[in-house]
Design a protein around this motif. Structure first.
Motif, PDB file in Angstrom:
ATOM      1  N   TRP A  37       0.925  -1.309  -0.065  1.00  0.00           N
ATOM      2  CA  TRP A  37       0.030  -0.032  -0.033  1.00  0.00           C
ATOM      3  C   TRP A  37       0.784   1.013   0.169  1.00  0.00           C
ATOM      4  CZ3 TRP A  37      -4.609   1.295  -1.379  1.00  0.00           C
ATOM      5  CH2 TRP A  37      -5.150   2.405  -0.935  1.00  0.00           C
ATOM      6  N   GLU A  38       1.824   1.304   0.721  1.00  0.00           N
ATOM      7  CA  GLU A  38       2.964   2.314   0.545  1.00  0.00           C
ATOM      8  C   GLU A  38       3.503   2.554  -0.589  1.00  0.00           C
ATOM      9  OE1 GLU A  38       5.599   1.400   3.971  1.00  0.00           O
ATOM     10  OE2 GLU A  38       4.242   2.602   5.627  1.00  0.00           O
ATOM     11  N   THR A  39       4.007   1.517  -1.169  1.00  0.00           N
ATOM     12  CA  THR A  39       4.446   1.597  -2.430  1.00  0.00           C
ATOM     13  C   THR A  39       3.580   2.295  -3.650  1.00  0.00           C
ATOM     14  OG1 THR A  39       5.860  -0.317  -1.884  1.00  0.00           O
ATOM     15  CG2 THR A  39       5.661   0.232  -4.325  1.00  0.00           C
ATOM     16  N   ILE A  40       2.371   1.718  -3.387  1.00  0.00           N
ATOM     17  CA  ILE A  40       1.280   2.302  -4.604  1.00  0.00           C
ATOM     18  C   ILE A  40       0.828   3.634  -3.965  1.00  0.00           C
ATOM     19  CG2 ILE A  40      -0.971   1.864  -5.169  1.00  0.00           C
ATOM     20  CD1 ILE A  40       1.024  -0.142  -6.327  1.00  0.00           C
ATOM     21  N   THR A  41       0.681   4.250  -2.955  1.00  0.00           N
ATOM     22  CA  THR A  41       0.268   5.506  -2.611  1.00  0.00           C
ATOM     23  C   THR A  41       1.247   6.340  -2.612  1.00  0.00           C
ATOM     24  OG1 THR A  41       0.146   5.021  -0.364  1.00  0.00           O
ATOM     25  CG2 THR A  41      -1.854   4.632  -1.550  1.00  0.00           C
ATOM     26  N   GLY A  42       2.590   5.956  -2.363  1.00  0.00           N
ATOM     27  CA  GLY A  42       3.775   6.760  -2.037  1.00  0.00           C
ATOM     28  C   GLY A  42       3.848   7.436  -0.659  1.00  0.00           C
ATOM     29  N   SER A  43       2.856   6.986   0.275  1.00  0.00           N
ATOM     30  CA  SER A  43       2.829   7.356   1.694  1.00  0.00           C
ATOM     31  C   SER A  43       4.179   7.441   2.263  1.00  0.00           C
ATOM     32  CB  SER A  43       1.594   6.641   2.418  1.00  0.00           C
ATOM     33  OG  SER A  43       2.056   5.385   2.483  1.00  0.00           O
ATOM     34  N   ASP A  44       4.994   6.551   1.902  1.00  0.00           N
ATOM     35  CA  ASP A  44       6.378   6.331   2.271  1.00  0.00           C
ATOM     36  C   ASP A  44       7.060   7.336   2.083  1.00  0.00           C
ATOM     37  OD1 ASP A  44       6.171   4.886   0.193  1.00  0.00           O
ATOM     38  OD2 ASP A  44       8.150   4.058   0.401  1.00  0.00           O
ATOM     39  N   LEU A  45       6.994   7.776   0.973  1.00  0.00           N
ATOM     40  CA  LEU A  45       7.773   8.959   0.411  1.00  0.00           C
ATOM     41  C   LEU A  45       7.328  10.338   0.987  1.00  0.00           C
ATOM     42  CD1 LEU A  45       7.858   8.257  -3.353  1.00  0.00           C
ATOM     43  CD2 LEU A  45       9.636   7.900  -1.728  1.00  0.00           C
ATOM     44  N   THR A  46       6.076  10.394   1.318  1.00  0.00           N
ATOM     45  CA  THR A  46       5.429  11.663   1.859  1.00  0.00           C
ATOM     46  C   THR A  46       5.988  11.963   3.538  1.00  0.00           C
ATOM     47  OG1 THR A  46       3.734  11.640   0.637  1.00  0.00           O
ATOM     48  CG2 THR A  46       3.572  12.926   2.669  1.00  0.00           C
ATOM     49  N   ARG A  47       6.034  10.642   4.068  1.00  0.00           N
ATOM     50  CA  ARG A  47       6.474  10.380   5.431  1.00  0.00           C
ATOM     51  C   ARG A  47       8.055  10.992   5.460  1.00  0.00           C
ATOM     52  NH1 ARG A  47       5.135   5.382   6.373  1.00  0.00           N
ATOM     53  NH2 ARG A  47       7.023   4.795   5.912  1.00  0.00           N
TER      54      ARG A  47
END
Length: 118
Positions: free
Chosen positions: A4-14
């Motif tokens: 999910w983090e890979t698809i949404t990019g939420s890890d990059l935002t964090r």
């Protein structure tokens, strides 16, 4: 990192927010250099920007260390921040996504012109 983090990019935002929080603690001249470095490095980004995260982390670490040592930013980076960023991203003259797109566009135009002329 999960799917999910890979698809949404939420890890990059964090990660990016964490970088900005670290940068906020830098002296003004180091923060200004950080802003310039970010602007120049984004030209070497892939589609997601994921390839720049380790580079950003390393640059921010360098800026934090030099600020803690009391070094002037010009002693560390010099006056050529675009050149510094090009060296970080690969080699000076390294290909960016814009270069690849430009080459692809030129090939496509050449093919079209070749078909029209033949």
């Amino acid at each position: 990192m999960n799917f999910w983090e890979t698809i949404t990019g939420s890890d990059l935002t964090r990660d990016y927010k964490a970088f900005e929080a670290r940068a906020a603690a830098l002296p003004a001249d180091h923060r200004a250099a950080w802003d310039q470095i970010k602007g120049h490095l984004f030209h070497y980004s892939d589609f997601t920007g994921r390839n720049l995260m380790p580079i950003f982390d390393g640059v921010l670490g360098l800026l934090e260390e030099t600020a803690a040592d009391g070094q002037d930013i010009h002693e560390v980076l010099g006056d050529d921040i675009p050149g510094f960023c090009a060296a970080l991203a690969g080699e000076t003259g390294g290909r960016s996504f814009r270069d690849r797109w430009r080459e692809q566009l030129n090939r496509n135009v050449a093919k079209k012109l070749g078909r029209l002329g033949g």
